[in-house]
Enzyme design. Structure first.
Site, short mmCIF file in Angstrom:
data_model
loop_
_atom_site.label_atom_id
_atom_site.label_comp_id
_atom_site.label_asym_id
_atom_site.label_seq_id
_atom_site.Cartn_x
_atom_site.Cartn_y
_atom_site.Cartn_z
N GLU A 125 -100.29 78.86 78.08
CA GLU A 125 -101.57 79.50 78.30
C GLU A 125 -101.96 79.30 79.75
O GLU A 125 -101.79 78.19 80.26
CB GLU A 125 -102.66 78.91 77.39
N ALA A 266 -105.75 69.56 76.56
CA ALA A 266 -104.70 69.70 75.55
C ALA A 266 -104.48 71.18 75.27
O ALA A 266 -105.23 72.02 75.77
CB ALA A 266 -105.10 68.99 74.26
N MET A 267 -103.46 71.47 74.44
CA MET A 267 -103.10 72.86 74.20
C MET A 267 -102.70 73.07 72.75
O MET A 267 -101.90 72.31 72.20
CB MET A 267 -101.96 73.24 75.15
N GLU A 268 -103.25 74.15 72.18
CA GLU A 268 -103.17 74.39 70.74
C GLU A 268 -101.91 75.13 70.28
O GLU A 268 -101.96 75.84 69.26
CB GLU A 268 -104.40 75.19 70.31
N ASN A 269 -100.78 75.01 70.98
CA ASN A 269 -99.56 75.69 70.57
C ASN A 269 -99.35 75.56 69.06
O ASN A 269 -99.54 74.49 68.49
CB ASN A 269 -98.35 75.07 71.28
N HIS A 301 -110.64 69.87 68.27
CA HIS A 301 -110.65 71.16 68.96
C HIS A 301 -109.30 71.88 68.82
O HIS A 301 -109.24 73.04 68.41
CB HIS A 301 -110.99 70.94 70.43
N GLU A 302 -108.23 71.19 69.16
CA GLU A 302 -106.91 71.84 69.11
C GLU A 302 -106.54 72.20 67.67
O GLU A 302 -105.99 73.26 67.40
CB GLU A 302 -105.83 70.96 69.73
N1 0A1 Z 1 -106.61 76.38 75.25
C1 0A1 Z 1 -106.70 75.02 75.66
C2 0A1 Z 1 -106.99 74.81 77.09
C3 0A1 Z 1 -105.90 75.06 78.05
C4 0A1 Z 1 -105.98 76.15 78.88
C5 0A1 Z 1 -105.08 76.36 79.88
C6 0A1 Z 1 -104.07 75.43 80.03
O1 0A1 Z 1 -103.18 75.57 81.05
C7 0A1 Z 1 -103.48 76.41 82.06
C8 0A1 Z 1 -103.96 74.34 79.21
C9 0A1 Z 1 -104.88 74.17 78.20
C10 0A1 Z 1 -107.89 74.41 74.96
O2 0A1 Z 1 -108.93 75.05 74.86
O3 0A1 Z 1 -107.80 73.29 74.54
ZN ZN Z 2 -109.76 75.52 73.31
#
Ligand code: 0A1
Ligand code: ZN
Length: 883
Positions: A125, A266-269, A301-302
């Site tokens: 993302e 963090a990241m919601e993969n 959140h994730e």
């Molecule tokens: N979607 C994630 C946040 C996120 C956005 C961008 C990133 O890299 C550029 C990494 C994480 C969240 O809302 O937690």
């Molecule tokens: Zn988020």
């Protein structure tokens, strides 16, 4: 100056993808210097598109070959630029086989596939997938993924990707493989892989439905003693989403992986959440209460994104708040429900209001102001902002305030019924909330389209003869870049009326169903509206915007007596706190003016006595008392001034703190002793609240310390059974003004924790934010062997804390702080544009400073803007600042 000007992307230019992707098979031969990626993409023409050419994004990768339906394409059959591979005139059904090569070890941007501490991680993302392979890298292209990972077995024993592990084995030559399949279609930004030497804590967990799932938290060897809280938070999140929203985990396996180098939280993969270590690792020795709360919130959140973001995703990045605002709201509600008590909820709400005022209101009033659903951007990574996240959450919260909890749940149910598996827009969420509740939310749309913080001005009139109380609410909104004029918003204003004895009067409002309740939600939709309360038996004190029912600035000419009444009695704890903040702010503004004018400073007894009473009020939660005693920050004070003199603000606030500390010394000491938390550490809200109050008392006691106070802090520092108390004692010593004490404690702290990266971050951060640390001292700290710009957490701990949390030094009169800022933005930009652009934002409000500082700031901004090679990320921020 760079010659090519970065391209602006507009929401109005959205067009549907020309081809849709049904499935993707990815094969990775992982090698830090040369990773080969083979992809097979099955696509078909999108009937909704008039274009026949296939557009595949790709950046910083080398194309080896591309086949279309088995046939190798000659370079003349496609067009390849630095950012796009275009295949014109493609047939309806296409299978593409693409081979690319990349060098993860050279990727310092931490976007795409990169190496952190010898392990492989991805971050896709918003637009990182295009740094891995050529693909229609846009969220409205959703596909099913199968992933084959191959890597050296010894170095990368763990191979993870999204979904379910379907096969693994040896390849003979010292390498091994794992094949993963994700049963759900997803946009490319949710793809992830990990190839690493890691260990995990795992647990089988039974869902409410009886289905069993496997939960794992993966960390580096040596950190398994810090994963309990993340695991517990994950289980709590799963249960909460089942109970509050009826949403179940849709996979058999859910993994959290911690990585030390990460741009965000963090990241919601899908099924494979990747986390900054800061939001995973905790035990009493290394993590503070605030860290624990952060872990609970971010794990929640994730996890919550699995439904709000992954199952239902965004059509395009302008809709980012569709998933982020909603998911922040969900994690806020989760954290509040985990505490469970009314004051506990209020404490979390007060924290949210503080964040808005500290960060979002300034953003909304500055050069980067943008609506919750922006109309344009240059670099999407610059739009992961407090406006998209926190104001977006406020917008979602307002639906709940308007339709109630049950109505909100109905709206959520309808949203999933309509849109599961789709990529949609903010308007679709609004429509679901409206339709499920039979409400007209067309005017509510302006919360998405208009930037800026609305100002609501209240005026009142009480008529004793008719026992009526009239409340007139008028709204306006300042202009923001590109939006000179605003139309009225639909604003829920929750109101109560306090009697002379402090109790709530029963409410009857003409045209509003209130039935004698003690709080009522008024809906302000016009520029100005008058609400008539009847059967008001005495002149009341209005409690306005209870629970902070809308993200606005509320102005009302309260007298001190009225504010004191609210501060003592309001049944709404958020407004009780707010009354205290108003009392403090009035005084801070006057004191700031007095400092600037060279006048004598004084603080009235009324204010001090109110603080004294509050401090010792055992009927109130310690957590609430702590919040009510913290004075508005220097940043929040600055937002209230037409022209900002950071030194005057600092001096005024320090004077107020010193005066309070001197006047309340016995009470502070009493609270310090009364709120000890002996025994085994627990991060629960009550214990954390006690520690917060105790440590606030300690910080006051160390403002002008005698030997006894210094001893008290040192004793706490030496004997602390947890990091909250140890770090608070260290901070108090650093701020005490006693260099020998501060230096001794800093040295011992570093010695004890030098192998704990997250604690070393704290060590840098505390020094960076101390008013005694000038720019020269920061430069000195940068030469410390533990410092590196390459690690975002470390860069943030020292550099961002100096520019954002140490205003009196950052704004040094000679401009040396700004020159330092420019140097660091430029240096960081060469490594990691996303992090550099965030640092660039520290200068957002430069036009509000006194002229002498402004000219230094402009000079620094121009220096950055004038760099020959600048990323789009930084370019967008500095050019908007200078515009
Ligand atoms: N979607 C994630 C946040 C996120 C956005 C961008 C990133 O890299 C550029 C990494 C994480 C969240 O809302 O937690
Ligand atoms: Zn988020």
């Amino acid at each position: 100056m760079r010659t090519d000007s970065p391209q602006t992307i507009y929401r109005k230019d959205y067009t549907p993808p020309s081809f849709l992707v049904d499935s993707v098979e990815l094969g990775f031969d992982l090698d830090p210097a040369r990773t080969v990626v083979a992809s097979r993409i099955r696509m078909r023409h999108n009937p909704a598109s008039t274009s026949r050419s296939i557009e595949l994004h790709g950046e910083h990768i080398e194309l080896v070959q591309v086949r279309l339906n088995g046939k190798l394409l000659k370079p003349s059959q496609y067009k390849l630029t630095a950012s796009m591979l275009t295949i014109p005139k493609a047939p309806d059904d296409v299978t593409l086989d693409i081979e690319t090569v990349l060098a993860p070890q050279d990727n310092t941007s931490l976007s795409g596939l990169y190496v952190s501490n010898h392990n492989f991680f991805t971050q896709c993302e918003a637009e990182g997938f295009r740094r891995i392979t050529f693909f229609p890298d846009r969220p409205d292209v959703m596909a099913k993924y199968t992933v084959m990972l191959r890597a050296d077995k010894e170095q990368y024993p763990v191979l993870l990707s999204n979904g379910n592990l379907i096969e693994e084995g040896d390849l003979g030559d010292g390498r091994h493989y794992a094949k993963w399949e994700d049963p759900f279609k997803k946009p490319s930004y949710l793809f992830a892989l990990v190839a690493a030497r890691l260990v995990c804590q795992e647990e089988r967990y039974t869902l409410k439905s009886g289905r069993e799932v496997l939960l794992q938290v993966w960390v580096e060897d040596g950190n398994l003693d810090k994963t309990d809280y993340a695991m517990q938070s994950l289980k709590n999140s799963i249960r909460w989403d089942e109970e509050r929203f009826g949403l179940e985990l849709d996979l058999d396996r859910f993994m959290i992986v911690a990585v030390g180098d990460f741009n965000m939280g963090a990241m919601e993969n899908k099924g494979l959440n990747i986390f900054n270590t800061k939001y995973v690792l905790a035990n009493a020795r290394v993590a503070t209460d605030v860290d624990y709360a952060g872990i609970e919130a971010v794990v929640g959140h994730e996890y919550f994104h699995n439904w709000t973001g992954n199952r239902v995703t965004c059509r395009d990045w302008f809709q980012l708040s569709l998933k982020e605002g909603l998911t922040v709201f969900r994690d806020q509600e989760f954290s509040a429900d985990m505490i469970g008590t009314d004051t506990g909820r209020a404490v979390t709400r007060i924290d949210q209001v503080r964040t808005l005022r500290q960060a979002q209101f300034p953003e909304d009033a500055g050069p980067m102001a943008h609506p919750v659903r922006p109309d344009s951007f240059v670099e999407i990574n610059n739009f992961y902002t407090v406006t998209i996240y926190e104001k977006g959450a406020e917008v979602v919260r307002m639906y709940q305030t308007l339709v109630g909890r049950d109505g909100f749940r109905k709206g959520m149910d309808l949203y999933f019924e309509r849109h599961d598996g789709q990529a949609v827009q903010c308007d679709d969420f609004r429509a679901a909330m409206a339709d499920a509740n039979g409400r007209d939310f067309s005017q509510f749309e302006r919360w998405y389209s208009q930037a800026g913080t609305p100002i609501v001005t209240a005026s009142t009139r009480y008529d004793a003869a008719s026992q009526t109380f009239e409340l007139t609410l008028a709204q306006s909104c300042p202009s923001t870049p590109g939006q000179p004029k605003k139309l009225p918003f639909h604003i829920p204003v929750t109101v109560g009326l306090l009697a002379a004895d402090g109790g709530d009067l029963p409410l009857y409002v003409d045209g509003v169903a209130s039935n004698g309740a003690t709080s009522v939600v008024l809906e302000l939709t016009q520029a100005s509206q008058t609400f008539r309360f009847t059967q008001v038996t005495q002149a009341p004190v209005p409690s306005l915007l209870r629970d902070f029912s809308a993200p606005v600035v509320l102005e009302y000419g309260y007298t001190d007596a009225e504010l004191l009444h609210l501060f003592r009695h309001d049944s709404d704890p958020v407004n009780r706190w707010e009354a205290g903040q108003r009392l403090a702010m009035e005084r801070l503004l006057k004191l700031t003016g007095a400092v600037a004018a060279g006048e004598a400073l004084a603080l009235d007894d009324t204010f001090i006595e109110a603080q004294r009473a509050l401090l010792a009020d055992e009927t109130l939660d310690p957590a609430f008392r702590e919040l009510a005693l913290i004075l508005p920050s220097e940043t929040i004070i600055a937002e209230r001034l037409a022209q900002v003199d950071p030194q005057a603000i600092h001096a005024a606030r320090q004077f107020m703190r010193r005066t309070i500390a001197a006047a309340l010394k016995p009470e502070l000491l009493a609270q310090y002793h009364a709120n000890q938390t002996p025994g085994e550490y627990s991060p629960d809200a009550l214990s954390a609240g006690k520690r917060a109050l105790k440590n606030l008392a300690l910080s006051y006691l160390l403002i002008a310390p005698a030997a006894a106070e210094l001893d008290l802090a040192r004793l706490q520092f030496d004997n602390a059974g947890n990091m909250t108390d140890r770090a608070a004692a260290l901070a108090a010593l650093i701020h005490s003004g006693s260099q020998p004490h501060a230096q001794a404690a800093l040295a011992s702290f570093y010695g004890d924790f030098e192998n704990e990266a997250l604690v070393v971050d704290k060590w840098f951060a505390m020094q960076a934010a101390a008013p005694s640390t000038d720019v020269q001292a920061v430069r000195q700290l940068m030469t410390h062997p533990a410092f590196t710009l390459k690690n975002p957490n470390r860069a943030r701990s020292l550099i961002f804390n100096f520019t954002n949390a140490n205003p009196s030094q950052f704004h040094a009169a000679d401009g040396s702080g700004y020159a330092f800022w420019a140097e660091q933005v430029i240096a960081l930009d060469a490594l990691n544009p996303q992090v550099a652009a965030r640092l660039a934002r520290s200068m957002d409000r430069w036009r509000r400073y006194v002229p002498a500082l402004q000219s230094h700031m402009r000079e620094a901004l121009e220096k950055v803007a004038g760099q020959a090679s600048l990323s789009n990320d930084v370019m967008e921020v500095v050019s908007k600042a200078l515009a």
